[in-house]
Every structure is written in structure tokens, then in C-alpha cells.
Design a protein around this motif. Sequence first.
Motif, PDB file in Angstrom:
ATOM      1  N   MET A   1       0.622  -1.320  -0.104  1.00  0.00           N
ATOM      2  CA  MET A   1       0.080  -0.198   0.012  1.00  0.00           C
ATOM      3  C   MET A   1       0.829   1.247  -0.101  1.00  0.00           C
ATOM      4  O   MET A   1       0.224   2.283   0.388  1.00  0.00           O
ATOM      5  N   GLY A   2       2.187   1.223  -0.132  1.00  0.00           N
ATOM      6  CA  GLY A   2       2.891   2.434  -0.491  1.00  0.00           C
ATOM      7  C   GLY A   2       3.923   2.701   0.873  1.00  0.00           C
ATOM      8  O   GLY A   2       4.606   3.627   0.579  1.00  0.00           O
ATOM      9  N   GLN A   3       3.614   1.974   1.797  1.00  0.00           N
ATOM     10  CA  GLN A   3       4.596   2.387   2.976  1.00  0.00           C
ATOM     11  C   GLN A   3       6.030   1.934   2.678  1.00  0.00           C
ATOM     12  O   GLN A   3       6.400   0.815   2.320  1.00  0.00           O
ATOM     13  N   GLN A   4       6.845   2.954   2.894  1.00  0.00           N
ATOM     14  CA  GLN A   4       8.221   2.674   2.737  1.00  0.00           C
ATOM     15  C   GLN A   4       9.059   1.885   4.010  1.00  0.00           C
ATOM     16  O   GLN A   4       8.694   2.057   4.935  1.00  0.00           O
ATOM     17  N   PRO A   5      10.201   1.033   3.595  1.00  0.00           N
ATOM     18  CA  PRO A   5      10.769   0.187   4.505  1.00  0.00           C
ATOM     19  C   PRO A   5      11.652   1.182   5.265  1.00  0.00           C
ATOM     20  O   PRO A   5      11.979   2.436   4.829  1.00  0.00           O
ATOM     21  N   ILE A   6      11.892   0.807   6.509  1.00  0.00           N
ATOM     22  CA  ILE A   6      12.887   1.393   7.146  1.00  0.00           C
ATOM     23  C   ILE A   6      14.403   1.347   6.697  1.00  0.00           C
ATOM     24  O   ILE A   6      14.818   0.231   6.579  1.00  0.00           O
ATOM     25  N   THR A   7      14.885   2.630   6.472  1.00  0.00           N
ATOM     26  CA  THR A   7      16.080   2.663   5.475  1.00  0.00           C
ATOM     27  C   THR A   7      17.189   1.680   6.323  1.00  0.00           C
ATOM     28  O   THR A   7      17.827   0.861   5.673  1.00  0.00           O
ATOM     29  N   PHE A   8      17.170   1.838   7.699  1.00  0.00           N
ATOM     30  CA  PHE A   8      18.409   1.054   8.564  1.00  0.00           C
ATOM     31  C   PHE A   8      18.265  -0.258   8.319  1.00  0.00           C
ATOM     32  O   PHE A   8      19.126  -0.819   8.139  1.00  0.00           O
TER      33      PHE A   8
ATOM     34  N   TYR B   1       5.538  -0.556  12.829  1.00  0.00           N
ATOM     35  CA  TYR B   1       5.938   0.548  11.847  1.00  0.00           C
ATOM     36  C   TYR B   1       6.718   0.068  10.890  1.00  0.00           C
ATOM     37  O   TYR B   1       6.808   0.743   9.851  1.00  0.00           O
ATOM     38  N   MET B   2       7.152  -1.309  10.763  1.00  0.00           N
ATOM     39  CA  MET B   2       8.069  -1.774   9.899  1.00  0.00           C
ATOM     40  C   MET B   2       7.384  -2.476   8.756  1.00  0.00           C
ATOM     41  O   MET B   2       7.564  -2.309   7.567  1.00  0.00           O
ATOM     42  N   GLY B   3       6.158  -3.184   9.123  1.00  0.00           N
ATOM     43  CA  GLY B   3       5.297  -3.760   8.030  1.00  0.00           C
ATOM     44  C   GLY B   3       6.047  -4.386   6.869  1.00  0.00           C
ATOM     45  O   GLY B   3       5.892  -4.471   5.728  1.00  0.00           O
ATOM     46  N   GLU B   4       7.198  -5.311   7.461  1.00  0.00           N
ATOM     47  CA  GLU B   4       7.936  -6.355   6.571  1.00  0.00           C
ATOM     48  C   GLU B   4       7.152  -7.690   6.371  1.00  0.00           C
ATOM     49  O   GLU B   4       7.906  -8.447   6.802  1.00  0.00           O
ATOM     50  N   CYS B   5       6.334  -7.517   5.753  1.00  0.00           N
ATOM     51  CA  CYS B   5       5.161  -9.048   5.663  1.00  0.00           C
ATOM     52  C   CYS B   5       6.123  -9.952   4.921  1.00  0.00           C
ATOM     53  O   CYS B   5       5.795 -11.207   5.259  1.00  0.00           O
ATOM     54  N   GLY B   6       6.938  -9.572   3.849  1.00  0.00           N
ATOM     55  CA  GLY B   6       7.659 -10.652   2.959  1.00  0.00           C
ATOM     56  C   GLY B   6       8.672 -11.479   3.543  1.00  0.00           C
ATOM     57  O   GLY B   6       9.033 -12.519   3.141  1.00  0.00           O
TER      58      GLY B   6
END
Lengths: 508, 508
Positions: A88-95, A330-335
Motif C-alpha cells: 500500500m505504499g509504506q516505505q521500508p525503514i532505511t536502517f 511501523y516496519m510492516g515487513e510482511c514478505g
Amino acid sequence: WRGGTALRNGRLFGVGDKSRTNMTENGLLHPERVLTLDTMNPNIKRVEYAVRGPIVQRAMQLEKELQEGVKKPFTEVIKANIGDCHAMGQQPITFFRQVLALCSYPELLNDNKFPEDAKDRARRILQACGGGSIGAYSASQGIELVRQDVSRYIVRRDGGVPSNPDNIYLSTGASDAIATMLKLLVSGEGPTRTGVMISIPQYPLYSAALADLGAIQINYYLDESNNWSLAVGELRRALEAARKHCNPRALCVINPGNPTGQVQSRQCIEDVIRFAAEENLFLMADEVYQDNVYAEGCQFHSFKKVLFEMGPKYSEKVELASFHSTSKCYMGECGFRGGYMEVINLDPAVKAQLTKLVSVRLCPPVPGQALLDLVVNPPQPDEPSYSTFMNERTAVLAALAEKARMTEEILNKVPGIRCNPVQGAMYSFPQIQIPHKAIEEAKGQAPDMFYCMTLLDEMGICVVPGSGFGQRDGTYHFRMTILPPTDKLKIFLAKVKEFHQRFTERYS
Amino acid sequence: WRGGTALRNGRLFGVGDKSRTNMTENGLLHPERVLTLDTMNPNIKRVEYAVRGPIVQRAMQLEKELQEGVKKPFTEVIKANIGDCHAMGQQPITFFRQVLALCSYPELLNDNKFPEDAKDRARRILQACGGGSIGAYSASQGIELVRQDVSRYIVRRDGGVPSNPDNIYLSTGASDAIATMLKLLVSGEGPTRTGVMISIPQYPLYSAALADLGAIQINYYLDESNNWSLAVGELRRALEAARKHCNPRALCVINPGNPTGQVQSRQCIEDVIRFAAEENLFLMADEVYQDNVYAEGCQFHSFKKVLFEMGPKYSEKVELASFHSTSKCYMGECGFRGGYMEVINLDPAVKAQLTKLVSVRLCPPVPGQALLDLVVNPPQPDEPSYSTFMNERTAVLAALAEKARMTEEILNKVPGIRCNPVQGAMYSFPQIQIPHKAIEEAKGQAPDMFYCMTLLDEMGICVVPGSGFGQRDGTYHFRMTILPPTDKLKIFLAKVKEFHQRFTERYS
């Protein structure tokens, strides 16, 4: 190889239902198959998973048709069926992604474009991997270093309540750990078959896992009129009814709630723990939305923390498994399919069995374990990546809070739709009035499935019918995520409003 | 919270076995637990998984003791218990890791240190991901692009035999897909309970998954005196015996063999297919070692290819699932948990059930899917990374071939050890003579477990007893991987030789 006839084999089914099952792709009867609907595992047939069910398949079909230039009353399908943040467009946390890149290709450790804290984390993770590679299997329970970091995170989160890395099991997302724990619990036949209490509405992983295991699902209803709160009286009613036909052994709680978005009060959690202790129930606390709390006055309390604060009478007795995931917050790293569970008061002999069981799948995906390590051990104030990390984190959570508020506000302005505040998690679960004529029109279909399918076909809006989560008889809902970007969410909610009015008029 | 007494709760078990089960960490009796050995899922208790069993736990303990400075007759534990390539020092394929780093942190697409073909692959994969992120869920069956690439790989591998991406299911390693397929197959009770034929020796995932599912394991024995070959007569014997007490429905074959290292001839595969067709068995072909073929005159033939070359009488009838993984071959990326299965002639209605079932776990890990895409779509001759890729690939496979040869040669020089050639895969499964006195000394323990534990304790060598894989009664074996670096493998084999002679003398 699709040509030719399948009739050369003498052993054929050719009547009734079976002829459908045994039709080849070119319409010929298929020779007798080993594996058919009639002969397959009957438990699997009972599994349902609405979040990726027929409505989503229809949405994908519509998207394909749009791509092929087929005219529709909409130009894009907006999918709010699943908590899939990045989609849905949320960006990954850069770190996080910097460290993952470093772990994937350690050559980059010589690249001065990467901050030192990212490199430190990557080196630390790689040193904990076999051969210094995330391509090695880890211990089946998960990398020891990561389990230690998870424990330290839990201690910080819970204000000093101790945590033992030996009680941490890393997993392939939270779903994996939940299904594994349920599997351990299931035994008996007939009236001694294990029953498991789940909230209604529920996240359909629970009903699906219980169907798969042939366990008995015991429904307790959340109180919609009271912000989807959980009342011990209702737990007791459900338990007593269930004891007549099965052996209730576990109680599952989702907090913050999915699909219902409530955040449980400390008092409520205490009540649940007391109930579990009195009734000898194994507690399962699904806490994957622990960072997703938006409403003022609400706060996340872990079951573990409350359990220990209630003193040894409870903390030494109640068996608890709590679950967390890298897919939400806040990270939403489902994959990446990262997650963990912490087990408390688990019989050591059963723990050995659990360790054996998870070893059969060798290990959870190591990139997901590495990611989990970063989630539980993020940049610290004295580290170079801290401010960027905090800005990104805060921005995601602030946007979600704003969208939670907006969703509630707009939906509650629509006559015939009524929703509770989205206190936490990522979903709204509004109740919708469906006119009698529409219920008739739906025929065999669940009326809210009919509603949602029509919404999808007419507006290109994809939400999941309440019947996929369970709801009180005669009430209808849908679940939508609050994840679309603010602009899109506004369009989305306007479309829902327009549709609901039109639908209501049509069937009045 | 470990303090205090657990005796305040009145409901206590206090006798016999249960007192062990209910002991707290400080030695007090624990209040009645919900989940104990007596009340847990009985199927799980029957699960065994030797590859990560007690021998490995002992090895880890010895490593810890060595680290702590405890004196041992060895300075390091050499583990050859599991096919964990990177842990044994094998280096990842540069191209694969470059693309994974680019997918993890797409910022790197602007970095001119990365070759263009790696960037192209990364862009292509990211475009196929929701929101352009490997942090999004994929379709439950796997990313469509990856499934298409897998299909194309299969078509190339099998000399043009068609493959349909709709028949490809990506998975969390091959284990996941195998367990899922077995789960679909299991039904019935008592004499109609599903039976599944597996080779003995077998890879213990099979016996573990069958125990978990409560299915009936039907053993067919490979012919050790004939290079672990598979004879149809033995399949028939096993099937006929099993039909008396269960409903045999599936036949599992591992080729190249694990733990036995044989590579099946085309003729043998044809015979198996014919047998499956005649006896109406669902075929499961575990082909995760398809690139690991070393012996001259041996060649990998996929079951799919042979099936289709046998003509429509078979290719339109026999139901087949074949499995592949990113964990073995030349890449050995175990930690990423990538894999796929291809299903052939699966009833479309069952396929719909399979798709529903895999959706409950949402999706396989996306980094593993990305890696699989690279495995099935590696650098091409006109691309900049081709020569490095081919050099790395060839070097790994050549080293394995050399170690396969060396292992056979050295072991066969030891009196009392006899092994077949390691034609393929990554293991040797030598037969060992264990003296009668040692068998007596082992007491309840399996004699080869006693042998391997002694080998571990005296030499720091970790291999897995044959009893963990199954073997003909009265024969004893161990499984060792050929993965240690050549130098270490030489030391390893010399230690095995020394130990075997000493052990034989001691108990003669």
C-alpha cells in the motif's frame, strides 16, 4: 499432452459430482484420480481463509481486465483486504534494509556509503550465522544471538520483567508459531477432543488452523456495543457451553484486536489471566500489533507483563505463549516472514517436544531472523542512524493514527454504517445495515459477501466480508485496512459512502 | 519469579512419571499444567528427526565446553550431520547475493559497483512485488513472475516438455511443500487410513511428517548391494503387505538419494512410474539434489520428463508432485528457505483446495522467492556476470565431485566399513560392522547411536546414526555429508578410520 482421450483407462467415475471432479481440461472424463475432493483430507476442505478468499481472487481478475483495457466503472482497484503495508505504499525503514543488504552481500561492509551502526549490526548478525552466512541454516529455535536480543527487548518493553532466551522460538511470521502451538495442544477424540476459545470476530488464521487440526473452535463474542471489549462473563458462558461436548484447553486473545481494532485495558487482561488460571486454560496472546496503538488513553500492555505483575500465584502457574511478528507495527515487513513466540511456564518435557517439532522444518528464514533482530534492537540515541530511524518510525505511526481517526469519522457519517474507533492495529470493522431485499437477493451467499462483491464490482473497492471473521447472527460487517495512503483512503471512504447509499436505495 | 512455592495450588500431580513432568525449575512440584506429555498431541510425540536429534545437541554442548576451555581429546567438533553448505565454508554465488542486496536496499541500484545484469534482475523482481518491495506479501502461490521463470527453467531442463506456471507453487524450502502435499493426501481411519510409501533409508522429514499427520508409513527398502537401487519387486512386496492394514495412496522417491547418494537410472524411473500408474499411487519426487550428480555415466532425469516421454497413457494419468529447493545444488542457500513444487494431473478441485490451504500461511518468504528466481534464471552467456557465475558454480560442483570420490575411496579402505559410491547428492551412508559386545554395551540404545555418540565424544566427529533414516534390521550405518572443505574432510575421514579400528578392537 492435453490432446488424446482419457477414456482408455477402464476405471472411471462417470456420474454425479465425481464427473466434475474427474473432467480433464479439454472436457473429457479423467481416469480415476488418486486425489479428489472425495478422497482428500476432509479437515482441509473445512479450512476457510477469507482474507485471501474469493473476493481477492475477483479483485485480481478485475485488475487484469483493467490492464487489458476492459471498461469498468472505475480505473483502479483499491485493495484494503489485507494488512500488507508495503504493497500500500509504506516505505521500508532505511536502517533495516541497509543492514539486510550488508548481510546479503558482505562485500558492502567495505563501502563507506553505509553508516557504521548498520555495519556493526550486520557484522554482529553474520558472526552469529554458520560460516558467517545468512545462507546457512540456523538452530531450529532461531539464532541464539537473536533470541537473546528478543529477550532483552521484552525485558525493556515490560519494565524489567525477566525473559529467558531459552523460552524464545523464532518463527516464519507469527502465523507459523500460532499454528505450531495449537498443534501441540490438540489431542483426544469425541467429547475429550481439545477445544480452543477464540474471539468472534477473529482473525481467520485461528479458525483455519483449528479446522486443519480437527480441533473444536469455541467462540466467545466481543462486545461491539462496548468498543469490542472482552467480558469475562461471555468467556464463562462460552466455556461452560463448550464443556458439554469437548475439552476446552486454550484461550486465544488478539490484542490490539484484529479485525476489530480495540486495545485491551490492563483490567481486562488481568480478568482474562485470572479466568485462565481458574479454568486451567493455556493462554495464547497474539500481540503482533503491539506498536500500533493510536487512541488517546489507550496503551499496550503485554499479557506477560500483566501476568508477572499479578504475582507468583499467577506468574508461576499460567501457561502463556505470546506472539510477535516483523509484518506489522511501523516496519510492516510482511514478505520476510519474521516472528517469534515466547513461552512461559511451558512444561520442560513439552518444550523439548516443541523444539523437536520445529526442527523438522529446519529453521525459520534467516533473513527474517536478521530483520527481527533489528526490530528488537533498533538504532540507539548515540548511533548515527538514530534520528533517521526515529523520524521514519514516527512518520509511519503518525500517519496510521491520522488514518485511523479519519476512517472512523467518515464511516460514522454514513447512515447505515456504524463503527467503533480504531484504537489500534490496522483495521476498521464497521457494522453495515443490509436491507432485507438485498439479503434475499444474496440467496445462498452470505449477505455481506454479496455486499462486498457488489462493492468491488461497482466501485473497485476490495474489503473482506465480516462473515469471514465471524459476527453475531443477523449483523453484518466488513473489514478494511487503514493502510492506503491518505489521499487514496479519502477516495476509498467516499466511494464506500456513495456505494452504501446507492445499495441501500436499490434494495429498499 | 522462580522463587516461592508452587505448592499453594491444591490440584497437584505427585506420582510416578507425572512428578517429573510437573517439576518446576527449582525442583518443586508444579501446579497442574494444561499441557504435559500426557495431554499433548500424541502424534507429535511420535515425530523423530535424527538430523537435528540428540547427537547434534551433544555436539553443540561439546563445542560450548571447548570454548569454555574444557579439555577434550580433540580441539574442534567437525559437523557432518546436515547438508548445511555455507556453514561448512562454501561461499555464496556472488551474482545471487548482489541481486539480493539490490532487492533489499534498492538505493544501491544507483551504485555503479554493481553489474548491470544484477541490477536488471533486481528491477525485474521488485517490479513483480507489491509496492515494489520484497517486504510486501506475495500471492500465496508465489510471485507470478517467479513461477513463470520456474516453468521456463523446467521446460529447458526437460528438453521442451511443457510446464504451466499455474502448476507451480513456491514454498518455504522443499520441506514445506512436501509436508503440505502429504497433508492433502491423508484421510480415512483404521484400515482405510492413508498409507504413504517411502524408501528406507529415507530422509526423516518423511517419517516425521507422516507421524505428525497420523498417516501410515510404508517402508520399501533400497538395495544396498546394488548401489541403493530401487526395485519394483520390492515396491510390490511393500504395497501388498501394506494393503492388509491401510490404504496406500502415495509413493515418495528421493532422487538423487538422501541419505544414500544414488542417482536413479532412466529405466528405474520408468519402472516406478509404470508401477504408480498400475497401482493408482500419487507420485512424489523429491529432486532437490538435481544438480548434484558426480559419478561418470550418471545423469539426472526428472520424473516429469520421463513421465511425459512415456506418452499420454502415463502423462495424462499419473498424478505427480515434484520438489526443488534453493538449499542444495551449487548454491546451498539453506537459510533463505526457498523452493517450489510442480503438480501434474492434480484434480483442479483439489488444486483450488491446495491454493486455499497455502493462503493460510500468507506466502513463502519473499527473499527466498527472489533467490529462487535467480537459481532458475541465472546469468546468460551474453551477460557481464556470466563468466564469474559459471566459474563459481563449476568450482563448487567440481569440489563436491572430488570429495564424493575421496570419501568413497578412503572409507572403503577401512576394514569393517563398506560404502557405495556417492553418485550424487551430498552424503555417504556407509555400512559399519558393530561387534556383538558393543551391541550389548549399547543396551537400550540403538547400536549405531552408541557408535556415533562414542565417535563424537572421542574424536569430535558428528555424524548421524543410520537408525535415524531406517535400515534393514541387523545392519548399521551412519550418514555423513561430504561438505567439509577438502583438508578437513581428509582429517575427518582419517579420524573415522582410526576410531573404527579402535572401537572394533575394544569390543572384540
